[in-house]
Design a protein around this motif. Structure first.
Motif, PDB file in Angstrom:
ATOM      1  N   LYS A 146       0.820  -1.211   0.000  1.00 20.59           N
ATOM      2  CA  LYS A 146       0.000   0.000   0.000  1.00 20.59           C
ATOM      3  C   LYS A 146       0.859   1.268   0.000  1.00 20.59           C
ATOM      4  CE  LYS A 146      -4.053  -2.012   2.287  1.00 20.59           C
ATOM      5  NZ  LYS A 146      -4.972  -1.940   3.452  1.00 20.59           N
TER       6      LYS A 146
ATOM      7  N   ARG B  31      10.603   7.926  -9.415  1.00 17.42           N
ATOM      8  CA  ARG B  31      10.355   6.778 -10.287  1.00 17.42           C
ATOM      9  C   ARG B  31      11.649   6.033 -10.620  1.00 17.42           C
ATOM     10  NH1 ARG B  31       5.248   6.678 -12.685  1.00 17.42           N
ATOM     11  NH2 ARG B  31       6.039   5.452 -14.431  1.00 17.42           N
TER      12      ARG B  31
ATOM     13  N   MET C 120       3.330   6.205  -5.300  1.00 17.47           N
ATOM     14  CA  MET C 120       3.469   6.264  -6.755  1.00 17.47           C
ATOM     15  C   MET C 120       2.253   6.889  -7.430  1.00 17.47           C
ATOM     16  SD  MET C 120       6.411   5.443  -7.752  1.00 17.47           S
ATOM     17  CE  MET C 120       6.991   6.305  -6.280  1.00 17.47           C
ATOM     18  N   ARG C 121       1.055   6.702  -6.837  1.00 17.44           N
ATOM     19  CA  ARG C 121      -0.119   7.370  -7.418  1.00 17.44           C
ATOM     20  C   ARG C 121      -0.021   8.876  -7.223  1.00 17.44           C
ATOM     21  NH1 ARG C 121      -0.062   2.845  -8.385  1.00 17.44           N
ATOM     22  NH2 ARG C 121       1.323   3.857  -9.880  1.00 17.44           N
ATOM     23  N   LEU C 122       0.560   9.282  -6.109  1.00 16.60           N
ATOM     24  CA  LEU C 122       0.785  10.712  -5.883  1.00 16.60           C
ATOM     25  C   LEU C 122       1.774  11.263  -6.909  1.00 16.60           C
ATOM     26  CD1 LEU C 122       0.400  13.259  -4.193  1.00 16.60           C
ATOM     27  CD2 LEU C 122       2.206  12.458  -2.672  1.00 16.60           C
TER      28      LEU C 122
ATOM     29  N   ASP D 104       2.249  10.009  -9.848  1.00 16.30           N
ATOM     30  CA  ASP D 104       1.555   9.990 -11.147  1.00 16.30           C
ATOM     31  C   ASP D 104       0.689  11.232 -11.323  1.00 16.30           C
ATOM     32  OD1 ASP D 104       2.687   7.586 -11.835  1.00 16.30           O
ATOM     33  OD2 ASP D 104       0.992   6.361 -11.159  1.00 16.30           O
ATOM     34  N   VAL D 105       0.081  11.679 -10.229  1.00 16.99           N
ATOM     35  CA  VAL D 105      -0.729  12.908 -10.302  1.00 16.99           C
ATOM     36  C   VAL D 105       0.145  14.100 -10.678  1.00 16.99           C
ATOM     37  CG1 VAL D 105      -2.078  14.543  -8.930  1.00 16.99           C
ATOM     38  CG2 VAL D 105      -2.475  12.090  -8.690  1.00 16.99           C
TER      39      VAL D 105
ATOM     40  N   THR E  89       1.861   1.898  -3.524  1.00 13.37           N
ATOM     41  CA  THR E  89       0.704   2.332  -4.314  1.00 13.37           C
ATOM     42  C   THR E  89       0.363   3.791  -4.045  1.00 13.37           C
ATOM     43  OG1 THR E  89      -0.209   0.082  -4.297  1.00 13.37           O
ATOM     44  CG2 THR E  89      -1.714   1.887  -4.839  1.00 13.37           C
ATOM     45  N   ILE E  90       0.309   4.166  -2.779  1.00 10.89           N
ATOM     46  CA  ILE E  90      -0.062   5.543  -2.424  1.00 10.89           C
ATOM     47  C   ILE E  90       0.975   6.539  -2.932  1.00 10.89           C
ATOM     48  CG2 ILE E  90      -0.414   7.136  -0.497  1.00 10.89           C
ATOM     49  CD1 ILE E  90      -1.557   4.764   1.086  1.00 10.89           C
TER      50      ILE E  90
END
Length: 297
Positions: free
Chosen positions: A126, A175, A132-134, A136-137, A129-130
């Protein structure tokens, strides 16, 4: 009859692997003439930024309206601007501002990007996920647009430009470091170190971080060029360093009003930006080739 003793030659001290690795990288880098030229130019720019202001004939804000918009001459090598200020002196004074923005913004971005990338790659799940999604935004926005939004919210100033450039540079470091961490943590010696009782902090700082350092250096070198371009763009729009600071983007913005009447006012600041950015890009490309693991002996 006296016995003669033969002295055995002293055993050679084993070479430091880090020093040998650095020597091999430098040897590969020397083979790339363009990269060496870029590196020499960068050292020259740093030297100019440090001692150049002490040797130029004029200060950055010194005005002489009677000599405004003069072309290049023996007295004013790059001519004068709309207020009669010596453009060559202003470019030299502005070198320190440009490099300060480039180096410091990338330094801030690298610190946060490396922390986010290593934590996401090492712990996964998690947390990965949290984080990397940040990232990505942030990556969903064009870099200059994100920096423009940050500066608009915080206000136009040199420090806010540095912060804005750092914000949009963080995802690039995160990344790259995450990908390298995912590869390194699966190696057998990491499992062996963990089996010996090493904690997470020791594994991260002693074994993973040194192995992901090469891509960080390359990304930082290339990112400095992007940071300088972005900062110049913000200053061109009036959101960067404020007058009378001789920031090259702001000088370029002032010169566009006289591009047909006195083209040199915009030409020389523009050339300064191009040359500095080109030097960092060329050196970064050469450094990437030198640090490529596939080329190591």
């Amino acid at each position: 009859m006296a016995e003669t003793t033969i002295k055995e030659p002293a055993a050679k001290k084993p070479a430091n692997p880090h020093i040998e690795n650095a020597k091999n990288i430098f040897k590969r880098l020397k083979k790339n003439k363009a990269a060496m030229a870029g590196g020499i130019l960068i050292l020259f720019f740093i030297l100019v930024a440090v001692i150049g202001p002490y040797f130029v004939p004029y200060t950055a804000a010194e005005q002489n309206v009677l000599n405004k918009l003069q072309g290049p001459s023996a007295e004013h090598w790059f001519g004068t601007d709309q207020l009669g200020r010596d453009i060559f002196s202003r470019i030299v004074h502005g070198m320190s501002i440009t490099l300060y923005i480039g180096f410091f913004s990338v330094f801030i971005a690298a610190i946060f990007g490396v922390i986010i990338g290593i934590v996401a790659g090492y712990y996964g799940g998690k947390i990965d996920t949290i984080l990397m999604r940040l990232m990505d935004v942030l990556l969903a926005f064009p870099g200059i647009l994100l920096a423009l939004a940050v500066v608009t919210i915080l206000g136009a100033s040199l420090n806010n430009v540095i912060l804005a450039v750092a914000v949009f540079s963080v995802p690039a470091f995160a990344r790259i470091v995450r990908g390298s961490t995912l590869a390194v943590k699966e190696l057998e010696y990491i499992d062996a170190v963990r089996a010996l009782g090493a904690g997470d902090s020791r594994i991260i700082f002693r074994h993973i971080l040194p192995n992901v350092f090469s891509p960080i250096i390359v990304q930082a070198t290339l990112r400095i060029a992007t940071a300088i371009l972005t900062a110049a763009g913000l200053s061109f729009l009036g959101l960067g360093a404020q007058p009378p600071k001789p920031e090259w983007g702001a000088m370029l913005s002032d010169g566009r009003n006289y591009i047909f009447e006195a083209g040199h006012v915009a030409l020389f600041p523009g050339l300064a930006i191009v040359i500095v950015v080109l030097a960092f890009n060329i050196f970064g490309d050469g450094l990437r080739d030198a640090l490529d693991p596939k080329m190591k002996s």
